[in-house]
Design a protein around this motif. Structure first.
Motif, PDB file in Angstrom:
ATOM      1  N   MET A 146     -41.702 -87.176  25.125  1.00  0.00           N
ATOM      2  CA  MET A 146     -42.330 -86.561  26.226  1.00  0.00           C
ATOM      3  C   MET A 146     -43.503 -86.232  25.757  1.00  0.00           C
ATOM      4  O   MET A 146     -43.854 -85.541  24.731  1.00  0.00           O
ATOM      5  N   GLY A 195     -35.022 -80.442  29.968  1.00  0.00           N
ATOM      6  CA  GLY A 195     -35.143 -80.739  31.320  1.00  0.00           C
ATOM      7  C   GLY A 195     -33.850 -81.514  32.015  1.00  0.00           C
ATOM      8  O   GLY A 195     -32.790 -81.362  31.177  1.00  0.00           O
ATOM      9  N   GLN A 196     -34.144 -82.325  32.609  1.00  0.00           N
ATOM     10  CA  GLN A 196     -32.938 -82.830  33.447  1.00  0.00           C
ATOM     11  C   GLN A 196     -33.526 -84.556  33.448  1.00  0.00           C
ATOM     12  O   GLN A 196     -34.634 -84.839  33.799  1.00  0.00           O
ATOM     13  N   LEU A 197     -32.693 -85.436  32.875  1.00  0.00           N
ATOM     14  CA  LEU A 197     -33.266 -87.016  33.112  1.00  0.00           C
ATOM     15  C   LEU A 197     -32.408 -87.973  33.727  1.00  0.00           C
ATOM     16  O   LEU A 197     -31.086 -87.789  33.871  1.00  0.00           O
ATOM     17  N   ILE A 201     -36.834 -94.314  34.999  1.00  0.00           N
ATOM     18  CA  ILE A 201     -36.466 -93.117  34.331  1.00  0.00           C
ATOM     19  C   ILE A 201     -37.306 -91.752  35.253  1.00  0.00           C
ATOM     20  O   ILE A 201     -38.533 -92.027  35.456  1.00  0.00           O
ATOM     21  N   LYS A 202     -36.562 -90.974  35.156  1.00  0.00           N
ATOM     22  CA  LYS A 202     -37.119 -89.730  36.009  1.00  0.00           C
ATOM     23  C   LYS A 202     -36.885 -88.518  35.416  1.00  0.00           C
ATOM     24  O   LYS A 202     -35.549 -88.304  35.052  1.00  0.00           O
ATOM     25  N   ILE A 203     -37.776 -87.672  35.019  1.00  0.00           N
ATOM     26  CA  ILE A 203     -37.462 -86.435  34.265  1.00  0.00           C
ATOM     27  C   ILE A 203     -37.871 -84.960  35.173  1.00  0.00           C
ATOM     28  O   ILE A 203     -39.165 -85.238  35.618  1.00  0.00           O
ATOM     29  N   GLU A 204     -36.983 -84.330  35.120  1.00  0.00           N
ATOM     30  CA  GLU A 204     -37.382 -83.216  35.933  1.00  0.00           C
ATOM     31  C   GLU A 204     -37.085 -82.016  35.296  1.00  0.00           C
ATOM     32  O   GLU A 204     -36.586 -81.990  34.236  1.00  0.00           O
ATOM     33  N   VAL A 252     -38.767 -80.088  33.500  1.00  0.00           N
ATOM     34  CA  VAL A 252     -39.436 -79.369  32.173  1.00  0.00           C
ATOM     35  C   VAL A 252     -40.306 -78.495  32.529  1.00  0.00           C
ATOM     36  O   VAL A 252     -41.252 -78.387  33.473  1.00  0.00           O
ATOM     37  N   THR A 292     -42.675 -83.138  37.941  1.00  0.00           N
ATOM     38  CA  THR A 292     -41.598 -83.953  37.885  1.00  0.00           C
ATOM     39  C   THR A 292     -42.091 -85.519  37.457  1.00  0.00           C
ATOM     40  O   THR A 292     -43.400 -86.014  37.901  1.00  0.00           O
TER      41      THR A 292
END
Length: 654
Positions: free
Chosen positions: A274, A287-289, A344-347, A349, A354
């Motif tokens: 990231m 985070g969450q992916l 891909i979605k990253i939340e 962090v 997002t």
């Protein structure tokens, strides 16, 4: 004449007596040479024997395969099929025969083959293809290998009739989206009604298997997943089988079931880190992916909000030796396919918004190209970076308040050394003399060392602060007890392990909600453990301060900056906000300023309003070469009250 004979005999005897025979050494050497020569030829003899046995086994295998073909040719066309297979019949799909001590495995597959009829339409059950393979242990290695294979075709006289039934064609495709050649997959089909007569199984040939003359209805199609093979993401795997439920068969039609499988080495690896899309700094946060995959009308959630932490980020070494920093590695994602497209979605962090590829989020490969979510081919290793938007231009969640000003330390009226583990030499820590100390020495590094001291103060007091001065920076465990009855220290006020001092001083200010009750007696316990790797602590001075005697130091000013605004130009809308508590008589204010140099501290400040635009910054304007400064001021008019700031931030609005 007689003398002549005697002379000849004498000469013969004489000559014979002068001849030399072979010595024992010569005979041993000659024998050794013969033995070595024989040994050298032993592998040749063994190879010749094995080759002969292998040729014999191949001949036997050929005979067995031919005999099966002849048996099938002798059958009526409608009877040509395998047990449990499709077409069905009486031929075993596998049988074993032992001949001359060798076990032969005979596999027979009979499949429908298609052809165009006179009317131009394709008939999927035009004729039958027969394949017989014979396997046996190799005479050389002992492993089972194919010794012979025979193919044949069986057809009906005239065209195959069209049945009031349907068919299922199972197609196995690889990661190149090609028929999976060179690997046999076992197919199992069962009617959902549970009718045994409508159940079939059999192996694929060249990546597919056709099951014909199947009654109309719903079926469960299962494909066995061989060891070392991966199925594509949306497949349901049960006990090592890909399961397709509710496969519908309609009369006069063929239903295709396409299953994608391939070996791990043909699948792809993803490395993803990231990057802050403003500063381009590597982000080292958890985070969450969520990883989704789609291909044509197929889709699957590969990872659904999978949590990752800082510990999951690795510095991966690329093939050119360069490092891909703070990367989620293939072990996190699993093997990915060169077919279809990933998103891909990253939340979650911290301090970042997002990231979502489907909402315009950009991922770049290590060569600077935008990645659209598809791999270039089989076995690709992709190093990539997700560029994530920061949510804040500035963020601080450190609690800020006025500092307490304590008067002189409490006077210790008495020091006791009568209890177990108490050391009267601890009095040196209360004599206000830096030349003396309370030395706690651990003689055996394998054992723990604990010492304590009990003290009495003039009157019952509530302790608000403890300060310990050490001769050197050591680690130790500290526990503080209180009591109003000497010898009964059951009230633990505070404890901390593995303390690291700063400049030889350990200082703890007890939190307001954790303040102890007022006590007259206090006990200080120091412990050295095996974890500390320190054998001695020298405590020079211990001071206790009365919680009721402090006053706040007024005012307090905190300065932050300079923050380079060049990277934020043209400027987005910036909102300044904070969380604070201001009891009556206290104040908390925030000011901002903009300068033309990072070395130039501001002289003119603008007061900020909570939840409003940052003073001096207008959305859309160019602030290249400008620097932002932030100032906090805390004030109180009451000796025992302080404002408290828990959070201060400037949010970048989208």
């Amino acid at each position: 004449m007689k003398r002549l004979c005697e002379l000849k005999l004498f000469m013969q005897l004489g000559m014979k007596s002068n001849k030399k025979g072979f010595s024992i050494v010569e005979m041993v050497i000659a024998s050794s040479i013969i033995v070595l020569a024989a040994v050298a030829f032993l592998p040749v003899f063994s190879f010749v024997a094995q080759a002969g046995r292998q040729n014999k086994e191949r001949l036997t295998a050929s005979t067995l395969a031919s005999s099966v073909i002849e048996e099938i040719r002798a059958m009526d066309y409608d009877d040509v099929g395998t047990e449990g297979g499709n077409p069905s019949g009486s031929v075993p799909q596998q049988e074993k025969r032992t001949i001359d001590g060798v076990e032969y495995i005979i596999n027979t597959s009979i499949d429908w083959m298609s052809a165009k009829g006179k009317d131009g339409r394709t008939n999927d059950i035009a004729y039958k293809r027969v394949r017989v393979t014979v396997k046996a242990p190799s005479a050389f290695s002992g492993s089972v290998q194919k010794l012979d294979e025979i193919h044949s075709i069986v057809s009906r006289e005239g065209e195959e009739p069209i049945y009031e039934a349907g068919g299922i064609r199972v197609i196995i495709r690889n990661a190149k989206n090609e028929p999976y050649m060179g690997q046999t997959f076992t197919i199992d089909i069962k009617n959902k009604s549970g009718t045994p007569a409508n159940s079939y199984y059999g192996p694929t040939i060249d990546g597919e298997k056709y099951f014909g003359i199947i009654p109309q209805g719903k079926y469960v199609v299962k494909v066995e997943v061989p060891e070392g093979i991966n199925a594509i993401h949306d497949e349901i795997i049960e006990d090592g089988w890909v399961v397709r439920d509710d496969v519908v068969v309609v009369n006069w039609q063929t239903t295709e079931v396409i299953v994608y499988m391939d070996r791990e080495e043909n699948l792809c690896d993803l490395y993803l880190n990231m990057v802050d899309n403003i500063s381009e700094d590597i982000i080292r946060e958890g985070g969450q992916l969520t990883l989704t995959w789609s291909m044509d009308e197929r889709s699957a959630i590969v990872l659904g909000g999978k949590v990752f932490t800082v510990d999951d980020l690795d510095d991966a070494t690329k093939e050119d030796g360069e490092l891909h920093y703070a990367s989620l590695i293939p072990d996190f994602f699993g093997k990915l396919w060169p077919l279809g497209r990933y998103s891909i979605k990253i939340e979650n962090v911290p301090l970042y918004r997002t990231f979502d590829m489907n909402a315009g989020g950009v991922i770049k490969t290590d060569d600077g190209e935008d990645w659209g979510g598809a791999f270039n081919g089989i076995g690709q290793k992709l190093y990539s970076s997700a560029y994530i938007k920061p949510q804040y231009l500035f963020y601080s969640n450190e609690e800020i308040k006025l500092e307490k000003n304590y008067p002189d330390p409490l006077i210790i009226s008495d020091i006791y050394g009568k209890m177990p583990n108490e050391d009267i030499s601890a009095a040196n820590a209360f004599d206000n003399d830096d030349e003396t100390s309370w030395d706690i020495i651990r003689g055996d590094p394998k054992e723990e060392k604990e010492e304590s001291v009990c003290i009495e103060i003039n009157e019952v007091k509530q302790i608000g602060k403890i300060r310990i001065k050490l001769a050197a920076d050591y680690k130790f465990h500290f526990t503080f007890y209180g009591s109003n009855e000497y010898g009964k220290f059951n009230d633990k006020i505070f404890t901390q392990e593995n303390i690291e001092t700063k400049d030889g001083v350990y200082e703890v200010e007890l939190e307001p909600d954790k303040l102890p009750a007022p006590y007259k007696y206090y006990k200080i316990e120091i412990k050295l453990t095996q974890e500390n790797h320190i054998n001695e602590v020298s405590i020079v001075q211990i001071d206790l301060f009365d919680e009721t005697a402090y006053g706040y130091i007024n005012p307090r000013v905190e300065l932050y900056g300079p923050i380079d605004l060049s990277r934020y130009s043209p400027a987005p809308r910036l909102i300044i906000n904070w969380e604070s508590s201001t009891p009556g008589g206290t104040e908390y204010d925030v000011y901002t300023a903009i300068t033309n140099s990072e070395d130039e501290e501001p002289t003119l400040w603008s007061k900020a309003n909570k939840g409003q635009d940052v003073p001096g910054i207008t959305e859309g304007m160019d602030y290249t070469g400008k620097y932002l400064w932030i100032k906090e001021e805390l004030n109180t008019k009451k000796e025992k009250e302080t404002p408290i700031r828990s959070k201060l931030y400037i949010e970048i609005m989208e």
